[in-house]
Design an enzyme around this catalytic site. Structure first.
Site, PDB file in Angstrom:
ATOM      1  N   HIS A 107      39.560  -2.833   4.969  1.00  0.00           N
ATOM      2  CA  HIS A 107      39.058  -2.748   6.310  1.00  0.00           C
ATOM      3  C   HIS A 107      38.261  -1.487   6.800  1.00  0.00           C
ATOM      4  O   HIS A 107      38.629  -0.437   6.267  1.00  0.00           O
ATOM      5  CB  HIS A 107      40.102  -3.219   7.317  1.00  0.00           C
ATOM      6  CG  HIS A 107      41.103  -1.999   7.340  1.00  0.00           C
ATOM      7  ND1 HIS A 107      42.311  -1.985   6.375  1.00  0.00           N
ATOM      8  CD2 HIS A 107      41.642  -1.273   8.298  1.00  0.00           C
ATOM      9  CE1 HIS A 107      42.934  -1.176   6.849  1.00  0.00           C
ATOM     10  NE2 HIS A 107      42.521  -0.405   8.077  1.00  0.00           N
ATOM     11  N   HIS A 109      36.905   0.443  10.250  1.00  0.00           N
ATOM     12  CA  HIS A 109      37.135   0.821  11.645  1.00  0.00           C
ATOM     13  C   HIS A 109      35.839   0.816  12.487  1.00  0.00           C
ATOM     14  O   HIS A 109      34.859   1.742  11.911  1.00  0.00           O
ATOM     15  CB  HIS A 109      37.895   1.759  11.969  1.00  0.00           C
ATOM     16  CG  HIS A 109      39.487   1.676  11.838  1.00  0.00           C
ATOM     17  ND1 HIS A 109      40.347   1.267  12.487  1.00  0.00           N
ATOM     18  CD2 HIS A 109      39.968   1.851  10.485  1.00  0.00           C
ATOM     19  CE1 HIS A 109      41.425   1.330  11.806  1.00  0.00           C
ATOM     20  NE2 HIS A 109      41.367   1.557  10.671  1.00  0.00           N
TER      21      HIS A 109
END
Length: 145
Positions: A107, A109
């Site tokens: 992932h 940010h």
């Protein structure tokens, strides 16, 4: 080290978000990517962008996911700036526990940034000398073969 899994991992919080088993505030979704607000944001508008398929780290993610992920990162980064009035954004991605990865599903940010927001970058310093720099480069070149 967590294992790489294609598809979904039953104990992965992000896989459960993809499936709708855990609520999230979704801001973008396509066939390959999901983006949602971080529940513990650095700043309002802080988003997480994930491939829908489970891959523990960037090292495990297949190259064909790079294009849809990068397209989503650019699109969401622009939207975060427009929606929050931020002057910029950080795109941050951690791999493995030693680097601060807490959820082992690849992932990114997107963190909106503002002048004077108090956030700083990690410490950095130049190499001691040219020889130390060349030794680091040579070690990396050997690791790539």
């Amino acid at each position: 080290m967590p294992s790489s899994d294609q598809g979904s991992a039953p104990d992965c919080i992000f896989c459960r978000i993809v499936k709708g088993e855990i609520p999230s505030t979704r801001v973008y979704e396509d066939e390959a990517v999901l983006a949602f607000l971080d529940i513990n944001p650095v700043a309002a508008g802080h988003c997480l962008i994930i491939p829908k398929e489970h891959h523990a780290t960037l090292c495990d993610m297949p190259p064909e996911l790079a294009v849809p992920v990068m397209n989503a990162l650019a699109r969401i980064g622009k939207a975060v700036m427009a929606a929050t009035g931020a002057g910029g954004f950080n795109c941050l991605q951690n791999n493995f526990a030693a680097a601060g990865q807490m959820v082992f599903h690849t992932h990114w940010h997107i963190i909106p940034r503002f002048s004077g927001d108090g956030l700083t970058h990690w410490p950095h310093a130049p190499y001691a000398d040219k020889a130390a720099m060349e030794q680091a480069a040579e070690s990396l070149r050997r690791a790539l073969t």
